[in-house]
Design a protein around this motif. Structure first.
Motif, short mmCIF file in Angstrom:
data_model
loop_
_atom_site.label_atom_id
_atom_site.label_comp_id
_atom_site.label_asym_id
_atom_site.label_seq_id
_atom_site.Cartn_x
_atom_site.Cartn_y
_atom_site.Cartn_z
N TYR A 266 0.83 -1.21 0.00
CA TYR A 266 0.00 0.00 0.00
C TYR A 266 0.86 1.26 0.00
N ILE A 267 2.00 1.22 0.67
CA ILE A 267 2.92 2.36 0.61
C ILE A 267 3.36 2.59 -0.83
N GLY A 268 3.66 1.49 -1.52
CA GLY A 268 4.04 1.57 -2.93
C GLY A 268 2.93 2.16 -3.78
N PHE A 269 1.69 1.75 -3.52
CA PHE A 269 0.55 2.27 -4.26
C PHE A 269 0.36 3.76 -4.01
N LEU A 270 0.51 4.19 -2.75
CA LEU A 270 0.35 5.61 -2.41
C LEU A 270 1.41 6.45 -3.12
N ILE A 271 2.64 5.95 -3.14
CA ILE A 271 3.70 6.66 -3.86
C ILE A 271 3.33 6.77 -5.34
N MET A 272 2.77 5.67 -5.88
CA MET A 272 2.41 5.67 -7.29
C MET A 272 1.28 6.66 -7.58
N VAL A 273 0.35 6.84 -6.64
CA VAL A 273 -0.73 7.81 -6.82
C VAL A 273 -0.14 9.20 -7.04
N PHE A 274 0.83 9.57 -6.22
CA PHE A 274 1.45 10.89 -6.36
C PHE A 274 2.23 11.01 -7.66
N ILE A 275 2.98 9.95 -8.01
CA ILE A 275 3.74 9.97 -9.25
C ILE A 275 2.81 10.11 -10.44
N MET A 276 1.73 9.31 -10.44
CA MET A 276 0.80 9.32 -11.55
C MET A 276 0.08 10.66 -11.67
N TYR A 277 -0.20 11.29 -10.53
CA TYR A 277 -0.88 12.59 -10.55
C TYR A 277 -0.03 13.62 -11.29
N PHE A 278 1.25 13.69 -10.94
CA PHE A 278 2.13 14.66 -11.58
C PHE A 278 2.49 14.26 -13.01
N GLN A 279 2.56 12.95 -13.27
CA GLN A 279 2.81 12.49 -14.63
C GLN A 279 1.65 12.85 -15.54
N GLU A 280 0.43 12.71 -15.03
CA GLU A 280 -0.75 13.01 -15.84
C GLU A 280 -0.83 14.51 -16.14
N ILE A 281 -0.50 15.35 -15.16
CA ILE A 281 -0.49 16.80 -15.39
C ILE A 281 0.54 17.14 -16.48
N HIS A 282 1.72 16.52 -16.38
CA HIS A 282 2.77 16.74 -17.38
C HIS A 282 2.31 16.31 -18.76
N TYR A 283 1.65 15.16 -18.84
CA TYR A 283 1.18 14.64 -20.12
C TYR A 283 0.12 15.56 -20.72
N LYS A 284 -0.82 16.03 -19.90
CA LYS A 284 -1.88 16.91 -20.39
C LYS A 284 -1.32 18.24 -20.88
N ASN A 285 -0.33 18.77 -20.18
CA ASN A 285 0.29 20.02 -20.61
C ASN A 285 1.02 19.84 -21.94
N GLN A 286 1.69 18.68 -22.09
CA GLN A 286 2.35 18.39 -23.36
C GLN A 286 1.33 18.29 -24.48
N PHE A 287 0.20 17.63 -24.19
CA PHE A 287 -0.84 17.43 -25.20
C PHE A 287 -1.40 18.78 -25.65
N LYS A 288 -1.63 19.70 -24.68
CA LYS A 288 -2.14 21.04 -25.00
C LYS A 288 -1.14 21.79 -25.88
N PHE A 289 0.17 21.64 -25.56
CA PHE A 289 1.20 22.32 -26.32
C PHE A 289 1.20 21.85 -27.77
N PHE A 290 1.17 20.55 -27.97
CA PHE A 290 1.18 20.01 -29.33
C PHE A 290 -0.09 20.37 -30.09
N LYS A 291 -1.20 20.45 -29.35
CA LYS A 291 -2.47 20.79 -29.98
C LYS A 291 -2.44 22.24 -30.48
N ARG A 292 -1.83 23.13 -29.68
CA ARG A 292 -1.71 24.54 -30.08
C ARG A 292 -0.78 24.69 -31.26
#
Length: 293
Positions: A266-292
């Motif tokens: 569960y500690i591993g899963f919690l760490i992954m939640v935080f990693i995935m949250y910031f990874q997803e924000i990074h991915y969405k920002n990249q997607f917006k950049f390429f779309k523009r």
């Protein structure tokens, strides 16, 4: 063995000769109900400290031993496939126990569904679960295409370039292959009679959990659209469902056996939640950049 068998059974192994021997016992000519001339067995061995070459030569001369590339399970499976003479590749793992009718069930399914080029078998456990720390890739209904039990026509496997060798650990490489199989328009059928037993194993601890999560990040880097399915919300639900359905009831059922492993998980899963949250924000920002652009 016949030089042109129907099946080439591929077994990747790594420092588990005791388990491998049990697996090979299940595949011996006369044990499998499929005639011996219709299949071959290839053990591809990533071992460095020890190998299975000697025990295969002395106890299982009907099996072929080949040295693995030592680049992880994905590359090791691909290595075994390079030596295959059969029209079909049947994959299982060194800690699995194929049923006597395993290959025959696949052979019969090929006749029943001649247009299907990928087949998935059932994976079950040897006994009831006894601890929270035990795990097994159970597959009773299909849809997973776990690497421990499936068959694929060799030409299809080659056309997909096999398993993606960018996965260095035993995680997500089969999910990646399944995604590519479906993207290329291939259906796979679940053959319940093509069964292997995967006995319960103790969870691998923090190192194994870390490797699983690293594999997930590799998978998402290859298939960024999969962020829609695998993201911080997904991991949050995994934690909640695990607590409600398994962990809390298991505390009483298994009398706290394996609790330490679950806490680490569960500690591993919690760490992954935080990693995935910031990874997803990074991915969405990249997607917006390429779309523009």
């Amino acid at each position: 063995m016949n030089s042109t068998p129907v099946f080439s059974v591929i077994i990747p192994t790594y420092h588990r000769n005791d388990l491998l021997a049990k697996c090979l016992d299940c595949l011996a000519p006369g044990v499998q109900t499929l005639p011996a001339e219709q299949y071959e067995v290839i053990v591809t061995d990533d071992g460095s400290q020890t190998t299975a070459e000697e025990i295969i030569r002395e106890n299982y001369p009907w099996a072929q031993w080949v040295a693995g590339p030592r680049k992880g399970p994905a590359a090791n499976r691909n290595n075994g496939a390079k030596y295959a003479q059969g029209e079909w590749l049947a994959f299982t793992d060194d800690d699995c126990l194929p049923d006597r009718k395993w290959l025959k069930a696949y052979a019969e399914a090929m006749v029943t569904n001649p247009s299907c080029l990928v087949l998935e078998g059932r994976t079950y456990v040897d006994r009831p679960k006894q601890s929270l720390a035990e795990e097994s890739p159970i597959n009773e209904t299909g849809g997973y295409l776990w690497s421990c039990n499936f068959a694929i026509q060799k030409r299809v496997f080659k056309s997909l370039s096999g398993f993606d060798e960018r996965f260095p650990y035993a995680a997500m490489e089969d999910v990646d292959l399944r995604l590519r199989i479906t993207k290329f328009g291939h259906q796979f059928y679940f053959i319940k009679e093509a069964s292997v037993c995967h006995p319960w194993r103790v969870k691998g601890g923090y190192k194994k959990i870390t490797q699983n999560h690293k594999s997930t990040l590799i998978y998402l880097s290859i298939h960024p659209k999969e962020f829609e399915k695998i993201n911080y919300k997904y991991y949050s639900l995994v934690i909640i469902k695990g607590l409600i359905k398994e962990t809390i009831p298991g505390l009483f059922k298994y009398k706290l056996l394996g609790l330490q492993q679950v806490i680490i998980e569960y500690i591993g899963f919690l760490i992954m939640v935080f990693i995935m949250y910031f990874q997803e924000i990074h991915y969405k920002n990249q997607f917006k950049f390429f779309k523009r652009s």
